[in-house]
Design an enzyme around this catalytic site. Structure first.
Site, mmCIF file in Angstrom:
data_model
loop_
_atom_site.group_PDB
_atom_site.id
_atom_site.type_symbol
_atom_site.label_atom_id
_atom_site.label_comp_id
_atom_site.label_asym_id
_atom_site.label_seq_id
_atom_site.Cartn_x
_atom_site.Cartn_y
_atom_site.Cartn_z
ATOM 1 N N GLU A 1 0.821 -1.225 0.000
ATOM 2 C CA GLU A 1 0.000 0.000 0.000
ATOM 3 C C GLU A 1 0.849 1.267 0.000
ATOM 4 O O GLU A 1 0.431 2.300 -0.510
ATOM 5 C CB GLU A 1 -0.953 0.026 1.197
ATOM 6 C CG GLU A 1 -2.098 -0.966 1.114
ATOM 7 C CD GLU A 1 -1.757 -2.300 1.771
ATOM 8 O OE1 GLU A 1 -0.566 -2.546 2.075
ATOM 9 O OE2 GLU A 1 -2.694 -3.098 1.986
ATOM 10 N N PHE B 1 -11.361 -6.247 14.944
ATOM 11 C CA PHE B 1 -10.318 -6.802 14.086
ATOM 12 C C PHE B 1 -9.975 -5.805 12.973
ATOM 13 O O PHE B 1 -10.857 -5.308 12.283
ATOM 14 C CB PHE B 1 -10.789 -8.137 13.478
ATOM 15 C CG PHE B 1 -9.774 -8.731 12.537
ATOM 16 C CD1 PHE B 1 -8.512 -9.103 12.992
ATOM 17 C CD2 PHE B 1 -10.064 -8.890 11.187
ATOM 18 C CE1 PHE B 1 -7.570 -9.636 12.123
ATOM 19 C CE2 PHE B 1 -9.125 -9.420 10.310
ATOM 20 C CZ PHE B 1 -7.876 -9.794 10.783
ATOM 21 N N GLN B 2 -8.690 -5.521 12.808
ATOM 22 C CA GLN B 2 -8.177 -4.577 11.813
ATOM 23 C C GLN B 2 -8.770 -3.179 11.943
ATOM 24 O O GLN B 2 -8.942 -2.469 10.967
ATOM 25 C CB GLN B 2 -8.358 -5.126 10.391
ATOM 26 C CG GLN B 2 -7.549 -6.415 10.203
ATOM 27 C CD GLN B 2 -7.402 -6.827 8.761
ATOM 28 O OE1 GLN B 2 -8.306 -6.611 7.950
ATOM 29 N NE2 GLN B 2 -6.263 -7.412 8.435
ATOM 30 N N LYS C 1 -17.412 -0.219 6.600
ATOM 31 C CA LYS C 1 -17.965 -1.285 5.761
ATOM 32 C C LYS C 1 -19.488 -1.206 5.668
ATOM 33 O O LYS C 1 -20.063 -1.383 4.590
ATOM 34 C CB LYS C 1 -17.537 -2.630 6.352
ATOM 35 C CG LYS C 1 -17.839 -3.817 5.472
ATOM 36 C CD LYS C 1 -17.298 -5.093 6.126
ATOM 37 C CE LYS C 1 -17.842 -6.337 5.461
ATOM 38 N NZ LYS C 1 -17.075 -6.715 4.262
ATOM 39 N N MET D 1 24.362 8.824 1.024
ATOM 40 C CA MET D 1 24.226 10.166 1.585
ATOM 41 C C MET D 1 24.597 10.187 3.069
ATOM 42 O O MET D 1 25.243 11.124 3.539
ATOM 43 C CB MET D 1 22.794 10.678 1.379
ATOM 44 C CG MET D 1 22.578 12.099 1.817
ATOM 45 S SD MET D 1 23.705 13.222 0.969
ATOM 46 C CE MET D 1 22.660 13.806 -0.358
HETATM 47 C C1 LIG Z 1 12.665 5.893 4.666
HETATM 48 C C2 LIG Z 1 13.964 6.551 4.936
HETATM 49 N N1 LIG Z 1 14.819 6.006 5.813
HETATM 50 C C3 LIG Z 1 16.014 6.605 6.040
HETATM 51 C C4 LIG Z 1 16.362 7.757 5.402
HETATM 52 C C5 LIG Z 1 17.704 8.429 5.684
HETATM 53 N N2 LIG Z 1 18.530 8.436 4.465
HETATM 54 C C6 LIG Z 1 18.599 9.495 3.644
HETATM 55 S S1 LIG Z 1 19.559 9.225 2.316
HETATM 56 C C7 LIG Z 1 19.937 7.680 2.821
HETATM 57 C C8 LIG Z 1 20.844 6.806 2.022
HETATM 58 C C9 LIG Z 1 20.235 6.341 0.770
HETATM 59 O O1 LIG Z 1 21.040 5.346 0.204
HETATM 60 P P1 LIG Z 1 20.847 4.893 -1.291
HETATM 61 O O2 LIG Z 1 19.418 4.625 -1.560
HETATM 62 O O3 LIG Z 1 21.787 3.784 -1.609
HETATM 63 O O4 LIG Z 1 21.222 6.188 -2.112
HETATM 64 P P2 LIG Z 1 22.660 6.915 -2.242
HETATM 65 O O5 LIG Z 1 22.694 7.999 -1.211
HETATM 66 O O6 LIG Z 1 23.721 5.883 -2.004
HETATM 67 O O7 LIG Z 1 22.666 7.467 -3.622
HETATM 68 C C10 LIG Z 1 19.310 7.398 4.031
HETATM 69 C C11 LIG Z 1 19.450 6.131 4.783
HETATM 70 C C12 LIG Z 1 15.419 8.297 4.513
HETATM 71 N N3 LIG Z 1 15.634 9.447 3.861
HETATM 72 N N4 LIG Z 1 14.247 7.667 4.282
#
Ligand SMILES: Cc1ncc(C[n+]2csc(CCOP(=O)(O)OP(=O)(O)O)c2C)c(N)n1
Ligand SMILES: [Mg+2]
Lengths: 163, 566
Positions: free
Chosen positions: B50, B112-113, B162, B479
């Protein structure tokens, strides 16, 4: 700085939690809040006492207006409103204290609404400063219970907000 | 005609012109699904989660400008939509989310749910409705769509128990809707507009700072016309990319944390900032105390709460940006002589900007042995269609896309700006492709984020949605790794994705095509090959693992304290 805001809202499901959630979610303070239906069907009025600097108050105003169920926000910060609050006060009243309580009640034009051999229950109304004052005098005598409505405010002058 | 609530819901969608919804069945929406069975006018796409359905509706909305619609069952179905709703809310995306709910007599009984989805989503929806009587349903749907798309757009949730889906009533769709407590102010005040134009013509170092509002408000043409007429330089936020062509000589590109040097220098040295549909987010302003110290600020926004929230504003204009910009153009046309004089006076400002552009252009050092991510992005631009839609995930690859792709048209970049939601890119691309089957839709992802909604490759294959999935694989949560490198002594705590994934095999498992390379010499060939495929494709590029996104304004630093090459 303390401010009083009136909020006219649609009497919809969840409107109170929307307003309360806005304050908690954005870190705004609520000192008191009171809500009840108005004369217009489907419309309720909240009086919120809050605090913050000018910028925060502007945000509170705008954010309230942004809520879909908020019809009108009236800001009474410039002393343009008349404020009243009611307190129900249960105070210890035995022996020589009984007369002292009655004297205070009399001076503040409050009312005794329940009596027992050991206590008086008092109804006091007035602006919140007056309510504070009577509480300050009663506190040393022994406050057993205190209920306050929070402030309600209406604008001065002939003009009225419908509802 | 009498119908049940489930049918009425679908008829309302039809009346709103909805052609596609993204939904997932369950016990409390089974009646809606029964009505959908054989309902020809609406295409139902079944995502594999979802959250992805919600992002797909969001991607559909961003690409088309129409309201995106998704559907989920109560309880876990509803809670799975929350990240998607919050993502849309932060970026002001018009969406209607329909959730099933337990029958009204059971609400509050921990049935439920059962979950209080209205309570859970209250801080991340523009508004929400619990339908308690089938007689209210049509009006609520009308209101939901109206609220979602008008003013500052946003997601609206309709919770439909529902028993209300089963109950029957006469279906009448209201022609119009009027909500006394909701009247967005769309018309910019003419006096304020006059003042704004006067301020512009009195300025010597003006900058237009443009946000997502210009895209959402379909004001790219007006913005471009005004900026060109007055030759005012334009910088955009991440969300504003595409609203002003980046190939225009007056484009400064993106500003902020990973923005262009010239853009941040222009803001810092400006004497007048004209903010259009932007909200002075902390990723844009850097340290507030030193933000644009010499500038007066004009702020145009449809949402009054955006104005003066973070920065002082000298001239606020509340209104629809398209309306305000149109009025500004007219006003400028009345002042031809003044405009001519103003433009001559900008010569030295244009000179400063050209100097900054030349001193530190956005750039990188290419390599013949290892693939640089920026090089891949540049090749993607070169080889993709001019109207290609790019959906990014969140991380370094997102910033490289923003810096190097060069966006010239609105609604061609779909990206989670405000919430920064990893897992957004692939399902958002899916939504855009469903809206535009004939256009090229590319999602640019990291190896981390792509795995957060990787299951949607199945949806792509099943529904013949030929999304091109580009993975810039650094085997890192890049990042975060970059922050650890710069600010935590390279202590790479839990950012290395130690297990290498075989993305080619993974594509194969879903019945999609997969390509992979680590050689710079193969990049172009592989992109061409991938673009030629009729179906969905994964293109994995194994890139330089510790490449950084630069320049960078460290969090809390001033805009002109950029790290240019660390
Ligand atoms: C749902 C979620 N969890 C954690 C983060 C924190 N976060 C921001 S960028 C990043 C790294 C992303 O890694 P990747 O998808 O490999 O992309 P890259 O930066 O290596 O290009 C994280 C963990 C986020 N933005 N969103
Ligand atoms: Mg990565």
């Amino acid at each position: 700085m303390q401010h009083t805001i009136s909020v006219l809202v649609e009497n919809e499901f969840g409107v109170l939690s929307r307003v309360a959630g806005l304050f908690s979610g954005r870190g705004f303070n609520i000192d008191s809040v009171s809500v009840a239906p108005t004369n217009e069907e489907g419309m309720s009025r909240m009086t919120i006492v809050t605090r913050g600097d000018e910028q925060i108050l502007e945000q509170i105003n705008k954010q309230l207006n942004k809520l879909i169920d908020v019809i009108k926000v009236i800001d009474f910060t410039d002393g343009s409103g008349i404020e009243r609050e009611m307190a129900l006060i249960k105070v210890t009243a035995e022996d020589e204290n009984r007369a002292e309580v009655l004297r205070i009640v009399d001076i503040f034009r409050a009312k005794i609404i329940d009596v027992t051999p050991k206590s008086y229950t008092i109804e006091a109304t007035g602006n919140p400063v007056k309510v504070e004052a009577i509480l300050d005098l009663l506190r040393p005598l022994g406050l057993k219970e205190l209920v306050r409505t929070g402030a309600v405010t209406i604008g001065r002058g002939a003009k009225g907000w419908k509802g | 005609m009498k119908m049940n609530g489930a049918r009425i819901m679908l008829e309302c969608l039809k009346k709103e012109g909805v052609d596609t919804i993204f939904g997932y069945p369950g016990g409390t929406v089974i009646n809606i699904y029964d009505e959908l069975f054989g309902f020809k006018e609406i295409r139902h796409i079944l995502p594999r989660h979802e959250q992805a359905g919600t992002h797909a509706a969001d991607g559909y909305a961003r690409a088309t400008g129409r309201v995106g619609v998704c559907l989920a069952t109560s309880g876990p179905g509803a809670t799975n939509t929350v990240t998607g709703i919050a993502t849309a809310y932060m970026d002001s995306i018009p969406m209607v989310i329909i959730t099933g709910q337990v029958p009204t007599p059971l609400i509050g009984n921990d049935a439920f749910q059962e979950v209080d989805i209205i309570g859970i989503t209250r801080p991340c929806t523009k508004h929400s409705f619990l339908v308690r009587d089938v007689k209210d349903l049509a009006l609520i749907m009308k209101k939901a769509f109206y609220i979602a798309r008008s003013g500052r757009p946003g997601p609206v949730l309709v919770d439909l128990p529902k028993d209300v889906q089963i109950a029957q009533t006469e279906f009448v769709y209201p022609e119009t809707v009027e909500i006394r407590s909701y009247k967005p102010n769309l018309e910019g005040h003419p006096r304020q507009v006059e003042k704004a134009v006067a301020m512009m013509l009195d300025s010597h170092r003006p900058v237009m700072y443009v946000g997502g509002g210009a895209v959402l408000g379909n004001a790219a043409d007006e913005l471009t016309a005004l900026a060109r007429k007055l030759t005012i330089p334009v910088t955009t936020t991440l969300m504003g990319l595409g609203s002003f062509p980046e190939n225009d000589p007056n484009s400064l590109g993106m500003l902020g944390m990973h923005g262009a040097y010239c853009a941040n220098m222009a803001m810092t040295n400006s004497d007048l900032i004209i903010a259009i549909g932007a909200r002075f987010d902390d990723r844009v302003t850097g340290k507030l105390g030193t933000f644009a110290p010499h500038a007066k600020i004009i702020h145009v926004d449809v949402d009054p709460t955006s104005i003066k929230k973070n920065v002082r504003v000298d001239l606020p204009i509340v209104g629809d940006v398209k309306d305000v910009l149109t009025k500004m153009i007219k006003q400028a046309d009345k002042l031809k002589d003044k405009v001519a004089e103003f433009k001559t006076g900008l010569a030295s400002w244009h000179g400063d900007i050209a100097g900054w552009k030349e001193k530190h252009p956005i750039g990188y050092k290419n390599s013949s042995t290892i693939i640089k991510p920026q090089f891949v992005i540049q090749k993607l631009r070169e080889l993709s269609d001019a109207d290609a839609i790019i959906a990014t995930d969140v991380g370094q690859h997102q910033m490289w896309t923003a810096q190097f792709f060069q966006f010239n048209k609105p609604r061609t970049l779909l990206t989670s700006g405000g919430l920064g939601t990893m897992g957004y890119g692939l399902p958002a691309a899916m939504g855009a492709q469903a809206a535009f089957p004939g256009r090229q839709v590319i999602t640019i992802c990291g190896d981390g984020g792509v795995q957060m909604n990787i299951q949607e490759i199945a949806t792509l294959v099943q529904n013949k949605l030929p999304v091109k999935i580009v993975i810039l694989n650094n085997n890192f949560l890049g990042m975060v790794r970059q922050w650890q490198e710069l600010f935590f002594d390279k202590r790479y705590s839990s950012t290395c994705m130690e297990l290498p994934i075989d993305f080619v095999k993974l594509a194969d498992a879903y019945g999609a095509k997969g390509f992979s390379t680590s050689k710079p010499g193969d990049v172009e060939k592989m992109i061409k090959q991938g673009f030629k495929e009729k179906g969905p494709v994964i293109m994995e590029f194994k890139i330089a693992r510790e490449e950084k996104v630069l320049p960078m304004v460290p969090a809390g630093a001033a805009l002109n304290e950029m790290v240019l090459n660390a």
